[in-house]
Design a protein around this motif. Sequence first.
Motif, PDB file in Angstrom:
ATOM      1  N   ASP A 125      10.689   2.859   4.295  1.00 27.18           N
ATOM      2  CA  ASP A 125      10.290   1.647   4.216  1.00 27.18           C
ATOM      3  C   ASP A 125       8.748   1.584   3.884  1.00 27.18           C
ATOM      4  O   ASP A 125       8.402   0.315   3.100  1.00 27.18           O
ATOM      5  CB  ASP A 125      10.125   1.101   5.815  1.00 27.18           C
ATOM      6  N   ILE A 126       8.088   2.382   4.236  1.00 25.13           N
ATOM      7  CA  ILE A 126       6.554   2.590   3.646  1.00 25.13           C
ATOM      8  C   ILE A 126       6.515   2.444   2.153  1.00 25.13           C
ATOM      9  O   ILE A 126       5.942   1.934   1.374  1.00 25.13           O
ATOM     10  CB  ILE A 126       5.796   3.407   4.288  1.00 25.13           C
ATOM     11  N   GLU A 127       7.413   3.601   1.712  1.00 26.08           N
ATOM     12  CA  GLU A 127       7.460   3.891   0.050  1.00 26.08           C
ATOM     13  C   GLU A 127       7.895   2.546  -0.496  1.00 26.08           C
ATOM     14  O   GLU A 127       7.408   2.174  -1.594  1.00 26.08           O
ATOM     15  CB  GLU A 127       8.486   4.767  -0.078  1.00 26.08           C
ATOM     16  N   ASP A 128       8.789   1.723  -0.028  1.00 23.42           N
ATOM     17  CA  ASP A 128       9.363   0.650  -0.712  1.00 23.42           C
ATOM     18  C   ASP A 128       8.400  -0.560  -0.431  1.00 23.42           C
ATOM     19  O   ASP A 128       8.749  -1.702  -0.742  1.00 23.42           O
ATOM     20  CB  ASP A 128      10.797   0.010   0.094  1.00 23.42           C
ATOM     21  N   GLY A 129       7.271  -0.380   0.323  1.00 24.21           N
ATOM     22  CA  GLY A 129       6.331  -1.426   0.141  1.00 24.21           C
ATOM     23  C   GLY A 129       6.829  -2.581   1.410  1.00 24.21           C
ATOM     24  O   GLY A 129       6.019  -3.591   1.430  1.00 24.21           O
ATOM     25  N   GLN A 130       7.599  -2.092   2.464  1.00 25.35           N
ATOM     26  CA  GLN A 130       7.804  -3.228   3.310  1.00 25.35           C
ATOM     27  C   GLN A 130       6.907  -2.947   4.700  1.00 25.35           C
ATOM     28  O   GLN A 130       6.935  -3.874   5.444  1.00 25.35           O
ATOM     29  CB  GLN A 130       9.313  -2.855   3.709  1.00 25.35           C
ATOM     30  N   ILE A 131       5.936  -1.897   4.736  1.00 25.57           N
ATOM     31  CA  ILE A 131       5.192  -1.608   5.566  1.00 25.57           C
ATOM     32  C   ILE A 131       3.990  -1.467   4.972  1.00 25.57           C
ATOM     33  O   ILE A 131       3.866  -0.337   4.262  1.00 25.57           O
ATOM     34  CB  ILE A 131       5.397  -0.427   6.682  1.00 25.57           C
ATOM     35  N   PRO A 132       2.895  -1.964   5.256  1.00 25.12           N
ATOM     36  CA  PRO A 132       1.590  -1.789   4.612  1.00 25.12           C
ATOM     37  C   PRO A 132       1.128  -0.296   5.104  1.00 25.12           C
ATOM     38  O   PRO A 132       1.412   0.158   6.145  1.00 25.12           O
ATOM     39  CB  PRO A 132       0.721  -2.694   5.457  1.00 25.12           C
ATOM     40  N   GLU A 133       0.503   0.605   3.941  1.00 30.00           N
ATOM     41  CA  GLU A 133       0.092   1.782   4.291  1.00 30.00           C
ATOM     42  C   GLU A 133      -0.777   2.078   5.177  1.00 30.00           C
ATOM     43  O   GLU A 133      -1.104   2.894   6.163  1.00 30.00           O
ATOM     44  CB  GLU A 133       0.110   2.467   3.075  1.00 30.00           C
ATOM     45  N   ASP A 134      -1.809   1.024   5.273  1.00 34.43           N
ATOM     46  CA  ASP A 134      -2.959   1.027   6.239  1.00 34.43           C
ATOM     47  C   ASP A 134      -2.652  -0.414   7.047  1.00 34.43           C
ATOM     48  O   ASP A 134      -2.909  -1.493   6.591  1.00 34.43           O
ATOM     49  CB  ASP A 134      -4.255   0.809   5.405  1.00 34.43           C
ATOM     50  N   ARG A 135      -2.531   0.161   8.388  1.00 35.53           N
ATOM     51  CA  ARG A 135      -2.438  -1.137   9.241  1.00 35.53           C
ATOM     52  C   ARG A 135      -3.318  -1.324  10.500  1.00 35.53           C
ATOM     53  O   ARG A 135      -2.912  -1.733  11.525  1.00 35.53           O
ATOM     54  CB  ARG A 135      -0.651  -0.548   9.805  1.00 35.53           C
ATOM     55  N   SER A 136      -4.341  -0.412  10.373  1.00 34.05           N
ATOM     56  CA  SER A 136      -5.222  -0.257  11.393  1.00 34.05           C
ATOM     57  C   SER A 136      -5.980  -1.530  11.989  1.00 34.05           C
ATOM     58  O   SER A 136      -5.986  -1.688  12.934  1.00 34.05           O
ATOM     59  CB  SER A 136      -6.254   0.886  10.969  1.00 34.05           C
ATOM     60  N   ASP A 137      -5.947  -2.547  10.924  1.00 37.37           N
ATOM     61  CA  ASP A 137      -6.745  -3.774  11.183  1.00 37.37           C
ATOM     62  C   ASP A 137      -5.973  -4.640  12.266  1.00 37.37           C
ATOM     63  O   ASP A 137      -6.068  -5.681  12.550  1.00 37.37           O
ATOM     64  CB  ASP A 137      -7.148  -4.497  10.017  1.00 37.37           C
ATOM     65  N   LEU A 138      -4.595  -4.196  12.303  1.00 39.11           N
ATOM     66  CA  LEU A 138      -3.679  -5.110  13.296  1.00 39.11           C
ATOM     67  C   LEU A 138      -3.614  -4.537  14.782  1.00 39.11           C
ATOM     68  O   LEU A 138      -3.181  -5.238  15.536  1.00 39.11           O
ATOM     69  CB  LEU A 138      -2.077  -4.776  12.921  1.00 39.11           C
ATOM     70  N   LEU A 139      -4.419  -3.579  15.028  1.00 37.33           N
ATOM     71  CA  LEU A 139      -4.671  -3.106  16.299  1.00 37.33           C
ATOM     72  C   LEU A 139      -5.041  -4.052  17.238  1.00 37.33           C
ATOM     73  O   LEU A 139      -6.183  -4.784  16.831  1.00 37.33           O
ATOM     74  CB  LEU A 139      -5.492  -1.792  16.083  1.00 37.33           C
TER      75      LEU A 139
END
Lengths: 436, 318
Positions: free
Chosen positions: A422-436
């Motif tokens: 899903d990350i590879e398909d662009g369905q999940i942002p690679e960098d998700r740290s700012d959602l913490l």
Amino acid sequence: MNSNSNGISRRELLKFMGVGAVGTALGSNLAFAQAVPESGTFRFQIESGPGTDFVAVVDAFIAEHPEITVEFSQVEAAVVGVDWQRIAMEAGAVDLISNENPKFLKLDPVLKAGLIQPLDGYRDLYEWDEWVLAAALRRSSRGGQLWTLPLYYEICGASYRKSVLESFDVGEPQSWEEFIAMLEKFKAAGLIPLTNGHRGFSQIQMIHYQFWASIGGLSGPGSITDVIFGDGKFTDAPSVEAAQAILDIYNAGLLDPDVLSITQDDGNERFISGAAALNVTGTWFYSEMQRQFDDDWDMLTMPGPGGGPIWCTGETEAMVIPAAAQDPDAAALFLDFCVKGTGAKILLERGNLLATKAFGELAIPQIQRLPIITGDESSLLIFGWLPQNSQDAYQQGLGGILAGSITPAQWAQQVQDAWERDIEDGQIPEDRSDLL
Amino acid sequence: MSALASRLRPRPLESWRGASSKAREQWRLSAVLVAPALILMAIFVFFPALQTIGLSFYKWDGISPDMGDFVGFKTFTRATDNYPFSQAIKNSLLWGVVGLFVPTIIGLVAAALVEDTNLRPKPLFRFAFFVPYFFSMAVAAALFTRVYDPSYGMINQVIHALGFTDVKPQWLGDGRIAIYAAMGVFVWHETAFCYIVFTAAIQQIDRSLYDAAKVDGASEVQVFRYITIPSVRDVATFVMTIMLIVGLTPFAVVFPLTTPGLGGPYYSTEILPTLIFKKARMGYNASEAAALGVILLILVIGIVTAFLWFRERTAPKD
């Protein structure tokens, strides 16, 4: 990669923000001003289910705002699917629409598609920062802009009758050992210790969240947060141990033996009829319990092996204003009505856990003790953070573990593989740290 | 060649230039009569099918305004290189076989029993066999979720009443039997369709053939084998074709009965249509859903064509 902090490329971000702005301009007759409307027509669609709450909210809104014409409809989103959202938003057929939750499964696709408009103007106008919980606003933001407004929080747990626990002389378990001892007492008395429905929507996953949060802690390596927003993996020990713990209680006859065959509704029936002592559910079931048992009920979170009880929370009933909305100002007025107006009061009185601070003192006691109200930290409720491939692997696999088709370690690897895909398909942002 | 195949074989078109005015008039009338259906088919079937085929070569999420990048067969690779797909193919083929034979055979035997024997009262049996078809497939499946309930369902209650108190099959929760439980609903429902079609076909058979067979001392089994079956062969081809297509795409049964998400437990009831639904409706993988749709289309057309070819080849020569 040329990307902003959440992994969406700058070009893409500019593209969908541009589409949003153009859509807003066209849809609202070139009226960029975000203001409190003096009149207007507000068209609101929500999926059925919690929609019954909104009938009362909409009625109250009409009574308080006779200057606004309201067109309200409920749609079964699970049946009509994502096409419904796309068509309704694209065609400018709605001014406000429920997008379930502000997570990867729901928010990011409509955002990338440029179907929604930012809410920052309304956020300032109505001072939502003072009312809406900071975490809810943070999770609903991408690229520094607010794109959706979650009205509820949902928390999962095991519901129980206070009188039943008293009759067994047990309290809410603080450790795995206490939890097992409690389940064994129920079993010895001929009750289903813990009921749960896997058919339908796999509420087994709720058990897994709770055990995982308990074992892995609130943050850091091994926690749910570390997997969803950091570098952790589903194959990390706490996740696998939590899955193993579900298998253990199932094999010990402490989990409903029919779990794989029944739905959550069946589980609810077993709990309400008194056949089951505990029922895995969440705050969405509160109004029903209040109706059934008056005050004789509450909900606990289940500790996993080696851990204490930790609640899992998630934002939900997230509202979006389509880019092509005809009257976004009226939609925002309704949102504000649900944030700090009578709408919030109605939703709260019906047992919902709101993402706002308004009327907190009116909440029922079972809500008052939950982390959002108390300010205590909680772990993540995973649902919604997993896109379809990961979610399917997660749900199907948990059933597969109980059915003996795969081991917890194999399940974890399959979920991790689907997650990476899903990350590879662009369905999940690679960098998700700012959602913490 | 069978009578049906003979009727279905396209006849050479008469040359327009050489045709009589009456023939031209008939042709015009035919075109006018067929046009509305063709236009609707083009709008609602052919065009979406072509669009789906085109979409399967792009990477599109299903909601973005543009179609995304052309990725060729990569979408097919992504959609098929996983366990759920292999499970779906296996299950879809099994459904096809069951759909082809089981409701057809039961429906034919039931129709013959009611129509060709002294079973009385016939209207009651006809009604009883056809009752399942009063329900839509989805409603039937929803009803059976109760019938299959492990604790309170009718089947396990009967098993319990018969004294097997320790036997408690998890009809929909056990991956080894869930697909057969779902097929049970399908067979229950579709047998009714087969039954009513075969009943109509058997009622058309010349009764003097039966009388002659009885005079010759033929048993009821022999009458069934040598008169009924050959007489309904063309109808059987039609029924089996329909059952094969329905059997390869039994979404209406699997959707209400199985889960989580769909196709469970642990993909044991996964079929291509459930995979397509999940990709397109529960997630944002429209291109993969389209690729799976194309695969399903090829599968159905391929298998049905092979079946019709086989029936043609094995048809008794006149």
